[in-house]
Write a protein that holds these residues in place. Sequence first.
Motif, PDB file in Angstrom:
ATOM      1  N   GLU A 523      44.178 -81.559 -32.023  1.00 26.39           N
ATOM      2  CA  GLU A 523      44.055 -82.817 -32.754  1.00 26.39           C
ATOM      3  C   GLU A 523      42.590 -83.030 -33.133  1.00 26.39           C
ATOM      4  O   GLU A 523      41.688 -82.789 -32.325  1.00 26.39           O
ATOM      5  N   THR A 555      47.795 -89.064 -41.095  1.00 30.38           N
ATOM      6  CA  THR A 555      47.948 -87.974 -40.139  1.00 30.38           C
ATOM      7  C   THR A 555      48.667 -86.823 -40.819  1.00 30.38           C
ATOM      8  O   THR A 555      49.467 -87.015 -41.729  1.00 30.38           O
ATOM      9  N   ASN A 556      48.329 -85.634 -40.402  1.00 32.43           N
ATOM     10  CA  ASN A 556      48.987 -84.465 -40.950  1.00 32.43           C
ATOM     11  C   ASN A 556      49.044 -83.406 -39.860  1.00 32.43           C
ATOM     12  O   ASN A 556      48.060 -83.169 -39.167  1.00 32.43           O
ATOM     13  N   ALA A 557      50.169 -82.772 -39.703  1.00 29.64           N
ATOM     14  CA  ALA A 557      50.292 -81.727 -38.685  1.00 29.64           C
ATOM     15  C   ALA A 557      50.700 -80.421 -39.351  1.00 29.64           C
ATOM     16  O   ALA A 557      51.668 -80.380 -40.104  1.00 29.64           O
ATOM     17  N   ARG A 562      46.645 -81.247 -35.713  1.00 32.95           N
ATOM     18  CA  ARG A 562      47.029 -82.562 -36.245  1.00 32.95           C
ATOM     19  C   ARG A 562      45.749 -83.303 -36.605  1.00 32.95           C
ATOM     20  O   ARG A 562      44.862 -83.470 -35.771  1.00 32.95           O
TER      21      ARG A 562
END
Length: 723
Positions: A523, A555-557, A562
Amino acid sequence: MFANTHHLHILTRLNELKSEQQSDQRKSDPKAQNIDEKSGHSVQKEDCSDIYLLLDSNVSPLPVLDATDLTDPNKGLWEFWQREPPEDYPTLRGRDPAQDVEPWPVAIDFGTSSTVVAYKEGGKKHLIRVGVKDYFDSTKPEHFENPTALAFIDLDKALPQWQETTYKPSIRWGDIRCSHEALSELKDNEGDPEVTSSILTNLKHWALKEDKISPARIKDRVNQREMVLPPLELRNPIKGLPLTVSSDDNFDPIELYAYYLGLTINWRKRGIFLRYCMTFPVTYPQRIKDKILASFRRGLQRSLPETLITQDIFNRFEVEEIASEPVAFAAAALQQHNIEPTEEGVTYAVFDFGGGTTDFDFGIYREPTDDEDDEGYDIVFEHFGASGDAYLGGENLLENLAYLVFKANQSLLREHRIAISMPVNADVFPGSEMLIDTTLAALTNTQIVMSRLRSFMEQGQENNQGIEKIKLLNRSDKEVNLELEVPYELLGEYLEERIQSGVDKFFTSMCEAFNEHNHQPQEVHILLAGNASRSVILEKVLQNILGVDSNLALTNADDSVRYILHHPLNMSSEQPDKVTAKTGVALGLLDLVPGNPVKIVNHAREKSAGEAPFKYYIGRIRRGHFHPQLKRNASYQTWQEIGVVLNGRFDLVYTTSPLAHDGTLESSSDELNFIPLELAQFVDKQRLFARAIAPDKIEICTAESADKLDQIVQDNFHTLELS
């Protein structure tokens, strides 16, 4: 006791300042004259106390003193400590300035567009506003973003005072102004060449350029006196000795700006501060930082009362670099976002989109190890790497927009013989030979158009007709009224492409930094700093990359990481002194000053022995693409082969762009710089080697192979400064 000549000097100069102010007032308002009823003549009705009440307000916009400041046993004037009161004012009291020395640190974030000043008192932090027109006005958040600007009104009156009097020189505020009032004049007289050429901005970039070929120039408003600014010199005060000044000293605008900051910081109603900490971009070479620090040491010291300088307590005076700007911002922003350190560490990435450049910084925010805890630390910031985009800054973007407008109106410029300046990262266009120059008129023309385009860049506001009626200077310094067409669609496309490129560099640099240190986070918290980070175009670009739109966080995973994007910290009228995208650096820096339980581990600086990391990629062109051999953050004094020399010549190519890392940057890219080398004593099959010796300097040599570097041909050994 000191001789009473000190009182005579102060009183004489105050009377001169008062007379000059009244003369200016009478010229603009005849009713301001005092008229004797019998003779009908103008008269001056002043008493000595009135003169001393203006001690601060004559030289700055600080408030007029209260009458009790002069006579109350608990107050008094620093200027008259251990000096006989004047005969015409026997009740005037002196005050020992050492009584008013505060133990708290002051943080200064010296910025391209604005400078933020903060100090800590116990557990509370306070921001300081500099050069506002009226200190009785209610506080607004924008007051604390003090414009980095100087307005030169009358150099003939101001310069002698600056060059003849070391401490607290009596320069009338009407002859030089700084900060908010200087910028206000620029905005209120938008498009006026006379005003524009008298106001100096971009002091920070001026220090970095070290430009001896086309130095900066300013022209004062009253006398039209033009002054060329030589490159910034290293002039450090000698510890324990008072400063001296001379008419032979080169004029240093950063020293003058620091002096005006000091007048406000060390206001007699606030106290005197002797501990100052500063912060710099991660890529600034140490020699540039040393020069700026020296200028601030001189300017801040000159703002102090002379009666303090000879006292032992003055030995506490210091102005030091504490941390890089992105780390200082991270220290404030992570707390503001309620992000707590963990044992394994919270990974963060700072995108600092400022007025001059955009800096990237990557690291972790963690709890101390047992050993670090035993040393007294509560929090640790650990750098993994830093980079940036040298030309992605608000002012640079604005200058490029102005350049595009000029290109679209080049026939009009030719017709009226008007010259413009060219941004450092722009290209000449066909037929531009007589349109591009480095004269004061050319620089002024660019500044005028930049001021008209600012609202478009910052808020997307367009002139409905697409026409700007404007006044520019021709090559004879004559004003010409023009109507310029503004290609808003082209300007918008340029901004989007340029910001997209900067964001691409950010993510490329992040991956490079983490891979280099074998750090694979799950993260990453992305922190946006700098006023330009509020750009709607930047938000759009980041949303496209991260794929989610939210008012709170994006947010982007992907398969491994992430990303959490924290929007810029905005101003608040209810809390004008809160942490924002701009004030966060100064406020965060206060948590990093020595004595606080925060440890900074900078791997890049450890690798470069305290110097800033090497910031370039050095290489050659192969099959239409740039191939770097000596890379950013390379170890100093380590030779690296660049390529084979052919017929005694070699095109050395360099860039700061993180996109160069993987060899995909095309040879036609605007971000590449070329140095055609002609090498003496050519030997067939000889190879070119290079090594980093400073953040922006390399040494080159030729040798048959790496094994024979000890047989360097001296004629082919050179030091190159990159820019």
